[in-house]
Design a protein around this motif. Structure first.
Motif, PDB file in Angstrom:
ATOM      1  N   GLY A  99       0.781  -1.227   0.000  1.00 20.44           N
ATOM      2  CA  GLY A  99       0.000   0.000   0.000  1.00 20.44           C
ATOM      3  C   GLY A  99       0.814   1.278   0.000  1.00 20.44           C
ATOM      4  N   ARG A 100       2.064   1.228  -0.410  1.00 19.62           N
ATOM      5  CA  ARG A 100       2.903   2.422  -0.398  1.00 19.62           C
ATOM      6  C   ARG A 100       2.765   3.180  -1.723  1.00 19.62           C
ATOM      7  NH1 ARG A 100       4.694   3.713   4.443  1.00 19.62           N
ATOM      8  NH2 ARG A 100       6.874   4.102   3.904  1.00 19.62           N
ATOM      9  N   HIS A 101       3.047   4.467  -1.690  1.00 20.64           N
ATOM     10  CA  HIS A 101       2.883   5.280  -2.897  1.00 20.64           C
ATOM     11  C   HIS A 101       3.900   4.913  -3.970  1.00 20.64           C
ATOM     12  CE1 HIS A 101       1.927   8.719  -5.414  1.00 20.64           C
ATOM     13  NE2 HIS A 101       3.210   9.038  -5.445  1.00 20.64           N
ATOM     14  N   VAL A 102       5.148   4.660  -3.555  1.00 20.42           N
ATOM     15  CA  VAL A 102       6.200   4.334  -4.514  1.00 20.42           C
ATOM     16  C   VAL A 102       7.074   3.223  -3.951  1.00 20.42           C
ATOM     17  CG1 VAL A 102       7.668   6.195  -3.613  1.00 20.42           C
ATOM     18  CG2 VAL A 102       8.122   5.272  -5.895  1.00 20.42           C
ATOM     19  N   VAL A 103       7.441   2.288  -4.819  1.00 18.70           N
ATOM     20  CA  VAL A 103       8.324   1.179  -4.455  1.00 18.70           C
ATOM     21  C   VAL A 103       9.545   1.229  -5.377  1.00 18.70           C
ATOM     22  CG1 VAL A 103       8.595  -1.323  -4.366  1.00 18.70           C
ATOM     23  CG2 VAL A 103       6.444  -0.278  -3.621  1.00 18.70           C
ATOM     24  N   ILE A 104      10.719   1.258  -4.765  1.00 14.74           N
ATOM     25  CA  ILE A 104      11.986   1.262  -5.508  1.00 14.74           C
ATOM     26  C   ILE A 104      12.619  -0.113  -5.378  1.00 14.74           C
ATOM     27  CG2 ILE A 104      14.257   2.328  -5.738  1.00 14.74           C
ATOM     28  CD1 ILE A 104      13.080   4.732  -4.148  1.00 14.74           C
ATOM     29  N   VAL A 230      11.292   1.823 -10.481  1.00 21.59           N
ATOM     30  CA  VAL A 230      10.540   2.716  -9.597  1.00 21.59           C
ATOM     31  C   VAL A 230       9.068   2.577  -9.983  1.00 21.59           C
ATOM     32  CG1 VAL A 230      10.187   5.082  -8.815  1.00 21.59           C
ATOM     33  CG2 VAL A 230      12.499   4.296  -9.434  1.00 21.59           C
ATOM     34  N   CYS A 231       8.274   2.012  -9.084  1.00 16.58           N
ATOM     35  CA  CYS A 231       6.874   1.688  -9.387  1.00 16.58           C
ATOM     36  C   CYS A 231       5.944   2.519  -8.500  1.00 16.58           C
ATOM     37  CB  CYS A 231       6.608   0.201  -9.164  1.00 16.58           C
ATOM     38  SG  CYS A 231       7.738  -0.885 -10.066  1.00 16.58           S
ATOM     39  N   TYR A 232       5.084   3.305  -9.127  1.00 12.59           N
ATOM     40  CA  TYR A 232       4.129   4.109  -8.386  1.00 12.59           C
ATOM     41  C   TYR A 232       2.810   3.366  -8.211  1.00 12.59           C
ATOM     42  CZ  TYR A 232       7.317   8.052  -8.642  1.00 12.59           C
ATOM     43  OH  TYR A 232       8.407   8.871  -8.499  1.00 12.59           O
ATOM     44  N   ARG A 236       1.239  -1.695 -11.284  1.00 12.47           N
ATOM     45  CA  ARG A 236       1.453  -2.879 -10.452  1.00 12.47           C
ATOM     46  C   ARG A 236       2.816  -2.799  -9.771  1.00 12.47           C
ATOM     47  NH1 ARG A 236       1.559  -9.011 -12.779  1.00 12.47           N
ATOM     48  NH2 ARG A 236       3.529  -8.238 -13.639  1.00 12.47           N
ATOM     49  N   GLN A 237       2.825  -2.985  -8.465  1.00 13.42           N
ATOM     50  CA  GLN A 237       4.057  -2.950  -7.674  1.00 13.42           C
ATOM     51  C   GLN A 237       4.395  -4.376  -7.240  1.00 13.42           C
ATOM     52  OE1 GLN A 237       2.466  -0.236  -4.756  1.00 13.42           O
ATOM     53  NE2 GLN A 237       3.668   1.479  -5.531  1.00 13.42           N
ATOM     54  N   MET A 238       5.586  -4.836  -7.644  1.00 10.96           N
ATOM     55  CA  MET A 238       6.006  -6.210  -7.362  1.00 10.96           C
ATOM     56  C   MET A 238       7.233  -6.194  -6.461  1.00 10.96           C
ATOM     57  SD  MET A 238       4.200  -8.545  -9.264  1.00 10.96           S
ATOM     58  CE  MET A 238       5.339  -9.847  -9.739  1.00 10.96           C
ATOM     59  N   VAL A 244       2.073  -6.008  -4.252  1.00  9.64           N
ATOM     60  CA  VAL A 244       1.924  -5.371  -2.936  1.00  9.64           C
ATOM     61  C   VAL A 244       1.083  -4.098  -2.995  1.00  9.64           C
ATOM     62  CG1 VAL A 244       4.084  -6.322  -2.041  1.00  9.64           C
ATOM     63  CG2 VAL A 244       4.106  -4.093  -3.203  1.00  9.64           C
ATOM     64  N   ASN A 245       0.356  -3.874  -4.086  1.00  7.40           N
ATOM     65  CA  ASN A 245      -0.409  -2.622  -4.193  1.00  7.40           C
ATOM     66  C   ASN A 245      -1.398  -2.437  -3.046  1.00  7.40           C
ATOM     67  OD1 ASN A 245       0.519  -3.318  -7.046  1.00  7.40           O
ATOM     68  ND2 ASN A 245      -0.259  -1.231  -7.323  1.00  7.40           N
ATOM     69  N   GLU A 246      -2.214  -3.470  -2.786  1.00  7.66           N
ATOM     70  CA  GLU A 246      -3.224  -3.366  -1.726  1.00  7.66           C
ATOM     71  C   GLU A 246      -2.982  -4.377  -0.614  1.00  7.66           C
ATOM     72  OE1 GLU A 246      -6.973  -3.789  -3.622  1.00  7.66           O
ATOM     73  OE2 GLU A 246      -6.791  -1.931  -4.769  1.00  7.66           O
ATOM     74  N   ARG A 247      -2.499  -5.529  -0.977  1.00 12.81           N
ATOM     75  CA  ARG A 247      -2.133  -6.575  -0.016  1.00 12.81           C
ATOM     76  C   ARG A 247      -1.127  -7.489  -0.700  1.00 12.81           C
ATOM     77  NH1 ARG A 247      -7.087  -7.981  -2.142  1.00 12.81           N
ATOM     78  NH2 ARG A 247      -7.264 -10.087  -2.991  1.00 12.81           N
TER      79      ARG A 247
END
Length: 291
Positions: A99-104, A230-232, A236-238, A244-247
């Motif tokens: 649920g984070r805004h950005v994942v690096i 860098v995924c906002y 989709r954040q992997m 990990v976008n929502e859970r």
């Protein structure tokens, strides 16, 4: 008393080769003359190309497993190190970033070979072995100047020797109100959106730059090509193969594939994977659901 441990390590005091042999259940002379042998092998990488392994001989592997069990098992790695640690998994690595805004996501080049034997020897000295025992332990657990990818001791040693790296990276990230985890050579950092939107991008750039500096200070270099991601939130954040976008969950395509495998197994009694592999996927899914 930390200064005293540093002093003893510096002058070479500590537990002897004789004590080491006793801990490993071997004769000191036998241990000192043990031949360390490896065989080169190659396996395909998920991202393409081949990964080079140095596979220890049966005798070498047996001693390394004893070292892992009797000497390294109870030592403490940094909490942010989630790979190859008892009781931790890719789910634990992914969960802090939900649920984070950005994942690096950063990837360390040649992580195991770049963990140099000098650092391994210093670590063995620091935990109480004298210079001769530390040198022997280093000889038994390294190859070609670094940790061999393929030896059972390499993953655990890479976590132990990098306690300072993980601490420095976590402190840097936490000063920016972010979260940090590392799974072997995969580094993940995540942030919430800054109240001033343009400062979010500045924070991301600064974090990547400072992380590269910290890695270099410990002998590592980060990939700066397609492996730096860098995924906002709107995409989709992997993290270590999990969304990990929502859970924390498997990617949609993988979930559909797993349901199809389960259906074929229930209706036809057959599947495209072995029962052991299916059981592994079930266990992973259960870990995700329980988290």
């Amino acid at each position: 008393m930390r200064w005293w441990r540093r002093f003893k390590a510096h002058v070479g005091w500590g537990k002897s080769v004789k004590v080491l042999a006793k801990r490993l259940g071997m004769d000191a002379d036998e241990l000192g003359h043990l031949k360390v042998r490896y065989q080169e092998a190659h396996i395909p990488k998920r991202s393409g190309g081949m990964r080079r392994l140095l596979v220890p001989s049966d005798g070498t592997k047996a001693v390394q497993r004893t070292i892992l069990r009797r000497l390294l098992g109870r030592l403490r790695a940094h909490p942010a190190a989630t790979g190859f640690e008892a009781g931790k998994s890719i789910v634990d690595n992914a969960r802090p970033h939900v649920g984070r805004h950005v994942v690096i996501k950063m990837d360390v080049k040649d992580f195991f070979p770049a963990t140099k034997e000098e650092r391994i020897e210093r670590y063995f000295r620091r935990i109480g072995w004298n210079k001769h025992a530390a040198k022997l332990l280093t000889t038994l657990t390294t190859a070609e100047g670094g940790l061999p990818q393929g030896a059972p001791t390499s993953p655990r040693l890479s976590n132990l020797v990098n306690y300072g790296l993980d601490r420095s990276l976590q402190q840097m990230v936490e000063r920016r109100f972010g979260r940090y985890t590392r799974y072997a050579d995969d580094i993940t950092i995540s942030f919430e959106e800054h109240r001033v939107p343009r400062k979010t991008a500045r924070r991301v750039r600064g974090t990547i730059q400072y992380a590269a500096i910290i890695l270099k200070a410990h002998g590592y270099y980060a990939h700066r090509n397609t492996k730096l991601k860098v995924c906002y939130r709107h995409r989709r954040q992997m993290v270590t193969g999990l969304v990990v976008n929502e859970r924390v969950q498997l990617p949609r395509a993988k979930r559909r594939w797993l349901r199809a495998v389960e259906h074929r197994m229930a209706t036809r009694g057959e599947a495209t994977i072995t029962p052991a592999q299916l059981q592994g996927w079930r266990a992973l899914q259960q870990m995700i659901e329980q988290g």
